[in-house]
Design a protein around this motif. Structure first.
Motif, PDB file in Angstrom:
ATOM      1  N   ALA A 109       0.936  -1.058  -0.026  1.00 39.01           N
ATOM      2  CA  ALA A 109       0.134  -0.089  -0.115  1.00 39.01           C
ATOM      3  C   ALA A 109       0.843   1.062  -0.052  1.00 39.01           C
ATOM      4  N   HIS A 110       0.503   2.292  -0.935  1.00 37.15           N
ATOM      5  CA  HIS A 110       1.210   3.609  -0.693  1.00 37.15           C
ATOM      6  C   HIS A 110       0.163   4.598  -1.229  1.00 37.15           C
ATOM      7  N   MET A 111       0.794   5.891  -1.507  1.00 41.21           N
ATOM      8  CA  MET A 111      -0.254   6.945  -1.764  1.00 41.21           C
ATOM      9  C   MET A 111       0.038   7.304  -3.116  1.00 41.21           C
ATOM     10  N   ASP A 112      -0.999   7.807  -3.748  1.00 40.44           N
ATOM     11  CA  ASP A 112      -1.044   8.154  -4.982  1.00 40.44           C
ATOM     12  C   ASP A 112      -1.736   9.650  -4.836  1.00 40.44           C
ATOM     13  N   SER A 113      -1.426  10.643  -5.956  1.00 41.94           N
ATOM     14  CA  SER A 113      -2.066  11.893  -5.585  1.00 41.94           C
ATOM     15  C   SER A 113      -1.785  12.574  -6.911  1.00 41.94           C
ATOM     16  N   TYR A 114      -2.828  13.766  -7.215  1.00 47.89           N
ATOM     17  CA  TYR A 114      -2.563  14.785  -8.192  1.00 47.89           C
ATOM     18  C   TYR A 114      -3.191  15.820  -7.645  1.00 47.89           C
ATOM     19  N   GLN A 115      -2.857  17.117  -8.082  1.00 45.82           N
ATOM     20  CA  GLN A 115      -3.279  18.372  -7.966  1.00 45.82           C
ATOM     21  C   GLN A 115      -3.671  19.073  -9.223  1.00 45.82           C
ATOM     22  N   ALA A 116      -4.597  19.854  -9.187  1.00 46.61           N
ATOM     23  CA  ALA A 116      -5.384  20.563 -10.480  1.00 46.61           C
ATOM     24  C   ALA A 116      -5.995  21.792  -9.950  1.00 46.61           C
ATOM     25  N   GLY A 117      -5.982  22.821 -10.719  1.00 46.54           N
ATOM     26  CA  GLY A 117      -6.899  24.000 -10.558  1.00 46.54           C
ATOM     27  C   GLY A 117      -6.314  25.067 -11.486  1.00 46.54           C
ATOM     28  N   GLY A 118      -6.288  26.366 -11.159  1.00 48.18           N
ATOM     29  CA  GLY A 118      -6.126  27.421 -11.746  1.00 48.18           C
ATOM     30  C   GLY A 118      -5.125  28.266 -11.241  1.00 48.18           C
ATOM     31  N   PHE A 119      -4.583  29.267 -12.084  1.00 48.45           N
ATOM     32  CA  PHE A 119      -3.422  30.206 -11.457  1.00 48.45           C
ATOM     33  C   PHE A 119      -3.673  31.846 -12.088  1.00 48.45           C
ATOM     34  N   ILE A 120      -3.154  32.467 -11.159  1.00 45.13           N
ATOM     35  CA  ILE A 120      -2.896  33.640 -11.845  1.00 45.13           C
ATOM     36  C   ILE A 120      -1.399  34.380 -11.714  1.00 45.13           C
ATOM     37  N   GLU A 121      -0.821  34.791 -12.646  1.00 47.03           N
ATOM     38  CA  GLU A 121       0.654  34.986 -12.361  1.00 47.03           C
ATOM     39  C   GLU A 121       0.979  36.494 -12.746  1.00 47.03           C
ATOM     40  N   TYR A 122       1.710  37.100 -12.032  1.00 49.59           N
ATOM     41  CA  TYR A 122       2.324  38.541 -12.356  1.00 49.59           C
ATOM     42  C   TYR A 122       3.710  38.425 -13.016  1.00 49.59           C
ATOM     43  N   THR A 123       4.198  38.669 -13.910  1.00 53.39           N
ATOM     44  CA  THR A 123       5.658  38.916 -14.326  1.00 53.39           C
ATOM     45  C   THR A 123       6.105  40.244 -14.483  1.00 53.39           C
ATOM     46  N   LEU A 124       7.196  40.518 -13.880  1.00 55.78           N
ATOM     47  CA  LEU A 124       7.698  41.768 -13.505  1.00 55.78           C
ATOM     48  C   LEU A 124       8.961  41.881 -14.765  1.00 55.78           C
ATOM     49  N   PHE A 125       9.044  42.951 -15.371  1.00 52.59           N
ATOM     50  CA  PHE A 125      10.251  43.320 -16.204  1.00 52.59           C
ATOM     51  C   PHE A 125      10.558  42.191 -17.154  1.00 52.59           C
ATOM     52  N   SER A 126       9.511  41.602 -18.055  1.00 52.12           N
ATOM     53  CA  SER A 126       9.561  40.353 -18.454  1.00 52.12           C
ATOM     54  C   SER A 126      10.692  40.682 -19.851  1.00 52.12           C
ATOM     55  N   SER A 127      10.888  41.807 -20.379  1.00 56.82           N
ATOM     56  CA  SER A 127      11.771  42.123 -21.459  1.00 56.82           C
ATOM     57  C   SER A 127      13.138  41.714 -20.899  1.00 56.82           C
TER      58      SER A 127
END
Length: 214
Positions: free
Chosen positions: A96-114
């Motif tokens: 016996a062992h553990m199985d797992s997943y994660q799922a959802g949404g995200f918002i991300e802010y990028t600073l000085f991408s250039s």
């Protein structure tokens, strides 16, 4: 470490909003045009602890970008290694062992991408599922599903105009459990380390500007 990470995330978001307000072209002050929209896909890896044991997730994110600053999208992560928490000893079979997943949404802010080296600040909201798995068992155990909130701070390097390598830390904060099963331990709050490769057309406008220069 948790307080420091949350402070960095807050400072980064605050600095990003301030820089957007000071520049001629702001994130929220101009009309949204198709040229300022882009997209990205982001395969990667996350290292963390689940139920007190080391865990590695294969992560995949995808989203739409606005002004090459704000990204909105979704994510999915699948556990790669077998986890056997100490609570299983003398209770469940050795298989016996553990199985797992994660799922959802995200918002991300990028600073000085250039710039060659810059920062991004993601905030993920979703669900972590934990399930007891056992090789050779004819039917599955019940699973537990718990809400998660994970702010983070990432260092990014522009490898190419269509590719960015990123790595950094996050902190997984577990919320309410809306599906619970006896014997399945809690995932627990914990630090996370992520590394990945963002690929995509981050802004159609940037592509046209590069073509004009060439």
């Amino acid at each position: 470490m948790k307080k420091l990470l949350l402070l960095l995330w807050f400072v980064g978001i605050t600095a990003g909003i301030a820089s957007a307000q000071d520049s001629p072209e702001t994130l929220f002050g101009n009309k949204v045009s198709v040229e300022k929209i882009g997209f990205m896909v982001d395969p990667g890896f996350q290292l963390t602890q689940v139920a007190g044991e080391g865990a590695g997730y294969a992560l995949f994110r995808a989203g739409l970008t606005l002004h090459d600053k704000l990204t909105l999208g979704g994510f999915y992560g699948q556990l790669l290694n077998d986890i056997r928490p100490s609570s299983f000893e003398n209770v469940l079979p050795a298989q016996a062992h553990m199985d797992s997943y994660q799922a959802g949404g995200f918002i991300e802010y990028t600073l000085f991408s250039s710039r060659l080296v810059h920062f991004s600040f993601p905030l993920s909201i979703g669900v972590v599922e934990l399930e007891i798995d056992q090789e050779g068992r004819d039917f599955d155990y019940e699973e537990t599903k718990t809400l998660l909130l994970e702010p983070g701070a990432q260092l990014e390097i522009n490898l190419h105009r269509f590719a960015r390598l990123h790595a950094g830390l996050g902190y997984r904060i577990m919320g309410a459990t809306f599906q619970e099963s006896a014997g399945v331990p809690e995932a627990g709050n914990n630090l996370t380390f992520q590394i990945g490769l963002k690929m995509g057309l981050f802004s159609i406008q940037n592509l046209k500007q590069n073509e004009a220069i060439q």
